[in-house]
Design an enzyme around this catalytic site. Structure first.
Site, short mmCIF file in Angstrom:
data_model
loop_
_atom_site.label_atom_id
_atom_site.label_comp_id
_atom_site.label_asym_id
_atom_site.label_seq_id
_atom_site.Cartn_x
_atom_site.Cartn_y
_atom_site.Cartn_z
N LYS A 1 0.90 -1.27 -0.20
CA LYS A 1 -0.29 -0.17 -0.14
C LYS A 1 0.97 1.16 0.08
CE LYS A 1 -3.73 -2.38 2.22
NZ LYS A 1 -4.74 -2.73 3.27
N GLN B 1 -4.68 -2.07 9.53
CA GLN B 1 -4.59 -3.57 8.88
C GLN B 1 -5.02 -4.48 9.63
OE1 GLN B 1 -3.60 -3.82 5.68
NE2 GLN B 1 -3.97 -6.13 5.72
N ASP C 1 -10.82 2.47 4.09
CA ASP C 1 -11.27 1.05 4.17
C ASP C 1 -12.83 0.80 3.82
OD1 ASP C 1 -9.16 -0.70 3.96
OD2 ASP C 1 -8.89 -0.63 6.03
N1 GUN Z 1 -6.99 -7.19 5.86
C1 GUN Z 1 -7.33 -7.76 4.79
N2 GUN Z 1 -7.74 -7.02 3.80
C2 GUN Z 1 -7.63 -5.61 4.34
C3 GUN Z 1 -8.13 -4.46 3.91
O1 GUN Z 1 -8.62 -4.29 2.87
N3 GUN Z 1 -8.01 -3.48 4.73
C4 GUN Z 1 -7.46 -3.75 6.08
N4 GUN Z 1 -7.44 -2.56 6.99
N5 GUN Z 1 -7.15 -5.01 6.41
C5 GUN Z 1 -7.22 -5.82 5.53
#
Ligand code: GUN
Length: 292
Positions: free
Chosen positions: A52, A96, A119
């Protein structure tokens, strides 16, 4: 069979994002800034957060990764979130997942200012999404919709079967397909005659996290198949020690489809671009508000 090429489509979208960032800079505004909180040492989570940050750099965004010890208390984590909520120089915040078991994921998700919730996990954004109102959409379902739209896959009146009912993918995916006028069925581990249900689909969206779960006998001739799964499967011949496998047995299933996403190179890059689009929008909204 034709490929729904997420690598190609995400590349085009990233290029439009870069142009938008240049516009912000030309107007004397800040570039978008994403903050990501990573708690603990989970291998997959570390890879995702690093990806990211790299994606942000590539389109000209700023990013900050806050790494916290696995033993951090919920209260300390909430204090970090609160501080970012009030930081006017940060547009988007993600924590995350998964979090260590002593931390309540719902409490954390709800502590994020929903105006920075890129998100799309906060109940406010979930509610807005279900009503079809402007909101931050969760990145994966948003990426799938962008991919279908790019290839002009018509969803109206089609039977879309979503396999999986997670908060992150299955549930929001079903709401978005409904908004695209599909007739939507959501299947899950308790569904009776699941194979027959999937076989009746014009569009299959697989998000179960079981490698190669979808077999050719479960797919109607000419169906569109979207594979959201990415599971790490041990592979001694691979440099990393694992290989990524989708929820769909690609080779045999592909022959029966009209369109199908590969893994990797299908939904994955679209998810990554979804987060970038949300962060860009957050920056544009925050700065427009600040200017008024
Ligand atoms: N863990 C797996 N997919 C995601 C996501 O899209 N966002 C976040 N914050 N954690 C994740």
């Amino acid at each position: 069979m034709q490929l729904l090429n997420g690598n190609e489509v995400s590349k085009q979208i990233r290029s439009t994002i870069r142009t938008e960032v240049e516009k912000l800079t030309q107007n004397g505004q800040r570039v978008p800034h994403l903050a990501a909180i990573l708690v603990g040492e989970d291998g997959a989570s570390q890879t995702y957060v690093a990806a990211k940050a790299k994606d942000c750099a590539e389109v000209g965004f700023e990013s900050t990764v806050i790494r916290l010890d696995a033993g951090i208390s919920e209260q300390e984590l909430l204090a970090q979130i609160e501080s970012i909520n009030h930081n006017p120089l940060i547009d988007g915040l993600i924590v995350q997942l998964p979090l260590p078991s002593h931390i309540n994921t719902q409490t954390v998700t709800q502590a994020i200012d929903w105006r920075k919730d890129v998100d799309g996990f906060h109940p406010m954004n979930v509610g807005l999404m279900f009503k079809g109102l402007p909101c931050y959409l969760p990145a994966t379902p948003m990426g799938v919709v962008l991919l279908l739209e790019h290839y002009q896959i018509d969803c109206t009146g089609k039977h879309c079967v979503v396999v999986g009912r997670s908060d992150i993918v299955g549930k929001p995916m079903s709401a978005l397909m409904l908004q695209k006028n599909a007739t939507v069925t959501v299947c899950h581990s308790k569904t009776q005659n699941i194979e027959a249900v999937i076989r009746s689909a014009d569009i299959v969206i697989a998000a179960v996290g079981i490698p190669e779960y979808i077999k050719p006998n479960m797919v109607k001739q000419g169906a569109v198949v979207v594979d959201v799964g990415i599971t790490r499967v041990a592979d001694a011949t691979a440099k990393s020690g694992f290989r990524l496998k989708g929820d769909v047995a690609f080779e045999p299933v592909a022959q029966q489809t009209s369109w199908i996403t590969p893994v990797p190179g299908g939904v994955g890059p679209m998810t990554r671009v979804g987060l970038l689009l949300n962060t860009l929008r957050a920056a544009q909204q925050h700065q427009n508000k600040a200017a008024h």
